[in-house]
Design a protein around this motif. Structure first.
Motif, PDB file in Angstrom:
ATOM      1  N   MET A  82       0.827  -1.207   0.000  1.00 51.96           N
ATOM      2  CA  MET A  82       0.000   0.000   0.000  1.00 51.96           C
ATOM      3  C   MET A  82       0.862   1.257   0.000  1.00 51.96           C
ATOM      4  O   MET A  82       1.929   1.264   0.602  1.00 51.96           O
ATOM      5  CB  MET A  82      -0.819   0.060   1.306  1.00 51.96           C
ATOM      6  N   PRO A  83       0.347   2.334  -0.568  1.00 53.68           N
ATOM      7  CA  PRO A  83       0.961   3.633  -0.299  1.00 53.68           C
ATOM      8  C   PRO A  83       0.540   4.112   1.091  1.00 53.68           C
ATOM      9  O   PRO A  83      -0.498   3.680   1.604  1.00 53.68           O
ATOM     10  CB  PRO A  83       0.354   4.533  -1.379  1.00 53.68           C
ATOM     11  N   HIS A  84       1.358   4.953   1.732  1.00 50.46           N
ATOM     12  CA  HIS A  84       1.015   5.531   3.030  1.00 50.46           C
ATOM     13  C   HIS A  84       1.415   7.001   3.047  1.00 50.46           C
ATOM     14  O   HIS A  84       2.202   7.447   2.200  1.00 50.46           O
ATOM     15  CB  HIS A  84       1.736   4.791   4.167  1.00 50.46           C
ATOM     16  N   ASN A  85       0.894   7.745   4.010  1.00 49.65           N
ATOM     17  CA  ASN A  85       1.333   9.124   4.236  1.00 49.65           C
ATOM     18  C   ASN A  85       1.234   9.407   5.720  1.00 49.65           C
ATOM     19  O   ASN A  85       0.993   8.491   6.509  1.00 49.65           O
ATOM     20  CB  ASN A  85       0.516  10.112   3.387  1.00 49.65           C
ATOM     21  N   HIS A 124      -1.059  10.063  12.397  1.00 49.24           N
ATOM     22  CA  HIS A 124      -1.666   8.852  11.830  1.00 49.24           C
ATOM     23  C   HIS A 124      -1.539   8.877  10.325  1.00 49.24           C
ATOM     24  O   HIS A 124      -1.274   9.928   9.725  1.00 49.24           O
ATOM     25  CB  HIS A 124      -3.134   8.729  12.240  1.00 49.24           C
ATOM     26  N   CYS A 125      -1.703   7.730   9.714  1.00 47.48           N
ATOM     27  CA  CYS A 125      -1.748   7.658   8.259  1.00 47.48           C
ATOM     28  C   CYS A 125      -3.107   8.176   7.795  1.00 47.48           C
ATOM     29  O   CYS A 125      -4.119   7.965   8.443  1.00 47.48           O
ATOM     30  CB  CYS A 125      -1.544   6.217   7.802  1.00 47.48           C
ATOM     31  N   ALA A 126      -3.115   8.877   6.671  1.00 52.27           N
ATOM     32  CA  ALA A 126      -4.372   9.432   6.164  1.00 52.27           C
ATOM     33  C   ALA A 126      -4.566   9.073   4.694  1.00 52.27           C
ATOM     34  O   ALA A 126      -5.147   9.832   3.922  1.00 52.27           O
ATOM     35  CB  ALA A 126      -4.410  10.936   6.373  1.00 52.27           C
ATOM     36  N   THR A 127      -4.061   7.906   4.318  1.00 51.60           N
ATOM     37  CA  THR A 127      -4.247   7.422   2.953  1.00 51.60           C
ATOM     38  C   THR A 127      -5.578   6.682   2.871  1.00 51.60           C
ATOM     39  O   THR A 127      -5.921   5.929   3.789  1.00 51.60           O
ATOM     40  CB  THR A 127      -3.093   6.470   2.574  1.00 51.60           C
ATOM     41  N   ALA A 128      -6.306   6.884   1.795  1.00 52.37           N
ATOM     42  CA  ALA A 128      -7.597   6.214   1.640  1.00 52.37           C
ATOM     43  C   ALA A 128      -7.397   4.708   1.461  1.00 52.37           C
ATOM     44  O   ALA A 128      -6.453   4.301   0.778  1.00 52.37           O
ATOM     45  CB  ALA A 128      -8.333   6.785   0.422  1.00 52.37           C
ATOM     46  N   MET A 132      -9.203   2.407   7.468  1.00 50.40           N
ATOM     47  CA  MET A 132      -8.534   1.103   7.447  1.00 50.40           C
ATOM     48  C   MET A 132      -7.042   1.239   7.780  1.00 50.40           C
ATOM     49  O   MET A 132      -6.481   0.419   8.503  1.00 50.40           O
ATOM     50  CB  MET A 132      -8.726   0.456   6.085  1.00 50.40           C
ATOM     51  N   HIS A 133      -6.417   2.317   7.277  1.00 47.61           N
ATOM     52  CA  HIS A 133      -4.995   2.507   7.598  1.00 47.61           C
ATOM     53  C   HIS A 133      -4.818   2.743   9.099  1.00 47.61           C
ATOM     54  O   HIS A 133      -3.850   2.263   9.694  1.00 47.61           O
ATOM     55  CB  HIS A 133      -4.401   3.670   6.789  1.00 47.61           C
ATOM     56  N   ILE A 134      -5.750   3.466   9.691  1.00 48.20           N
ATOM     57  CA  ILE A 134      -5.647   3.685  11.144  1.00 48.20           C
ATOM     58  C   ILE A 134      -5.984   2.394  11.885  1.00 48.20           C
ATOM     59  O   ILE A 134      -5.256   1.987  12.798  1.00 48.20           O
ATOM     60  CB  ILE A 134      -6.572   4.839  11.586  1.00 48.20           C
ATOM     61  N   GLY A 137      -3.223   0.021  12.452  1.00 53.24           N
ATOM     62  CA  GLY A 137      -2.127   0.301  13.396  1.00 53.24           C
ATOM     63  C   GLY A 137      -1.294   1.536  13.116  1.00 53.24           C
ATOM     64  O   GLY A 137      -0.260   1.743  13.772  1.00 53.24           O
ATOM     65  N   MET A 138      -1.737   2.403  12.171  1.00 50.16           N
ATOM     66  CA  MET A 138      -0.848   3.506  11.777  1.00 50.16           C
ATOM     67  C   MET A 138      -1.125   4.789  12.565  1.00 50.16           C
ATOM     68  O   MET A 138      -1.836   5.690  12.104  1.00 50.16           O
ATOM     69  CB  MET A 138      -0.964   3.754  10.267  1.00 50.16           C
ATOM     70  N   TYR A 139      -0.562   4.854  13.774  1.00 53.19           N
ATOM     71  CA  TYR A 139      -0.701   6.053  14.614  1.00 53.19           C
ATOM     72  C   TYR A 139       0.415   6.068  15.644  1.00 53.19           C
ATOM     73  O   TYR A 139       1.071   5.048  15.900  1.00 53.19           O
ATOM     74  CB  TYR A 139      -2.064   6.078  15.329  1.00 53.19           C
TER      75      TYR A 139
END
Ligand code: HEM
Ligand code: CU
Length: 442
Positions: A82-85, A124-128, A132-134, A137-139
């Motif tokens: 996946m891409p992430h930001n 946190h990640c804010a990729t669409a 789901m990205h949050i 576990g992305m925080y």
């Protein structure tokens, strides 16, 4: 900004916090974080594909000072799918950095921001799809110290609550995929501190000593639930409400919004285990939101006495009637009645811990359904009910080290409940008679 001194940020994984900043001037601080997608432990026997900042949930703790220029590097591992930001709530600017940090697998991006406002902020990640990205576990947390810093304390810890939505129920073993329907219903199977059930318990408990001051940097990654953060047996002397500059004192439970934080300080006055919970309490005892601070040191009996007395309580005027006031337990006259009466005893005396289908509670109460410990030795089970049980035991290959209180049941009731247990939930039978129980009384 070109003349700012440059330094590399010290990043720590929960529950550790980087050391306080001792600069009295701003700096350019370089932060470099990898995003990963990796299988990890969510609970005993339960695995999950976590998407992470820095290879752990929550991601690394970042600590800067008000006025610092933060140069942020986001590196997405080549083996990501996946891409992430990243959206840091400490950023003033579009997307909190998300619009500048979209990073495809095997790519790296850079942006910078000035930390204008002090406080404790979630990132946190804010990729669409963002949720789901949050949810995966992305925080993490970034602390922006005010000029002059926060008052000094003896110990600081990083605690982050979040939820997991899995196909299946709490404790279902194996690799569990994300469950979008549960996430939409805001009905998680797991609510945890620091990324997994038990991440702050047992060998992972945090330690401190009587007389010390403790500060918890508490974040909530959500994605959905607001936490009623509480420490059983403590009162927060100071709370930086929602991680900001408003200071409150003498607080029992503090709200930590999804995508928000709180800083709590307290002085330790009594030894023993303090339990961190989300006081939406089924989350704590049934979904995992439990942690432990074990406090060493000497007890001050004036602060807390411990039990001073235990004895028989006879309400006024009832002394002579006490025996006749206890409803006589019915005497079973058939195997069917033994089962029926036994079920009632079970529901009143056992179910709260061993659960409705005898399945137990992972990490706390062993199963009675198909329990090798029980079925190997039903005589021993009689003793367990009469005397209670403490210390390490192994049930179906899993170790428990809890305390079961002695039940206060009659011979008839013990016989009935054990007969019920031995003939329910896949257990293959056996009858215990009241006389068998009487033979075990000391
Ligand atoms: C262990 C039965 C009530 C907590 C056990 C075991 C049995 C048993 C047979 C041995 C382990 C196994 O086979 O899984 C019962 C029955 C109960 C009852 C029939 C009701 C009459 C409770 C209650 C609690 C509790 C109310 C919680 C307060 C535990 C714990 C253990 C245990 C923690 C493991 C102890 C250790 O780790 O040494 N129980 N139990 N039980 N029970 Fe119960
Ligand atoms: Cu992401």
């Amino acid at each position: 900004t070109d003349d700012l001194p440059v330094e590399q940020a010290v990043l720590t994984m929960a529950p550790q916090v980087p050391p306080p900043i001792d600069r009295d001037h701003p700096a350019k601080v370089i932060v470099s974080v990898d995003t990963t997608e990796q299988i990890g432990r969510l609970a005993d026997g339960v695995e999950y594909v976590f998407w992470t900042f820095g290879g752990s949930v929550p991601g690394p703790f970042i600590r800067v000072r008000k006025g610092d220029l933060v140069e942020f590097h986001l590196n997405n591992r080549p083996d990501s799918k996946m891409p992430h930001n990243i959206d840091l709530h400490a950023v003033t600017g579009p997307g909190g950095g998300a619009t500048s940090s979209f990073t495809a697998p095997g790519h790296t991006t850079q942006f910078s921001f000035t930390a204008l406002n002090p406080g404790l902020y979630v990132y946190h990640c804010a990729t669409a799809p963002v949720g789901m990205h949050i949810a995966n576990g992305m925080y993490g947390l970034i602390l922006v110290e005010p000029e002059g810093g926060y008052p000094e304390v003896d110990r600081e810890f990083y605690i982050m609550q979040s939820e997991f939505y899995t196909k299946g129920d709490f404790g279902d073993e194996g690799l569990r995929p994300f469950d979008m329907e549960e996430a939409l219903a805001e009905n998680p199977d797991y609510v945890v501190f620091n990324g997994s059930v038990g991440a702050l318990q047992g060998d992972n408990s945090i330690h401190a000593e009587v007389g010390e001051t403790v500060r918890l940097y508490v974040g909530n990654g959500g994605p959905n639930l607001v936490s009623s953060f509480h420490v059983i047996g403590e009162i927060f002397d100071t709370v930086y409400v929602e991680g900001g500059s408003l200071v409150n004192h003498n607080v029992q439970s503090t709200l930590v919004p999804a995508g928000g934080s709180a800083i709590v300080d307290f002085k330790l006055e009594a030894p023993g285990d303090l339990h961190l919970v989300d006081h939406s309490i089924f989350r704590a005892f049934n979904k995992g939101a439990l942690g432990t601070i074990s406090v060493g040191g000497a007890a001050d009996k004036v602060v807390y006495s411990g039990q001073q007395y235990e004895g028989i309580y006879l309400p006024e005027g009832q002394a002579e009637q006490v025996v006749s006031n206890v409803p006589a337990s019915p005497v079973a006259t058939s195997q069917e009645e033994r089962m029926l009466f036994g079920q009632r005893v079970y529901e009143r005396n056992c179910m709260a811990c061993h659960q409705s289908q005898g399945q137990g509670l992972p990490g706390a109460f062993p199963p009675l359904a198909e329990s090798d410990y029980l079925l190997d030795d039903t005589d021993r089970a009689i003793d367990v009910l009469l005397d209670g049980l403490a210390g390490e035991i192994t049930v179906n290959g899993v170790t428990y080290n809890g305390v079961m209180p002695a039940t206060r049941l009659t011979d008839e009731e013990v016989a009935n409940v054990l007969t019920y247990v031995l003939n329910s939930w896949g257990n293959e039978g056996g009858v215990i008679e009241p006389a068998d129980v009487a033979g075990h009384r000391a």
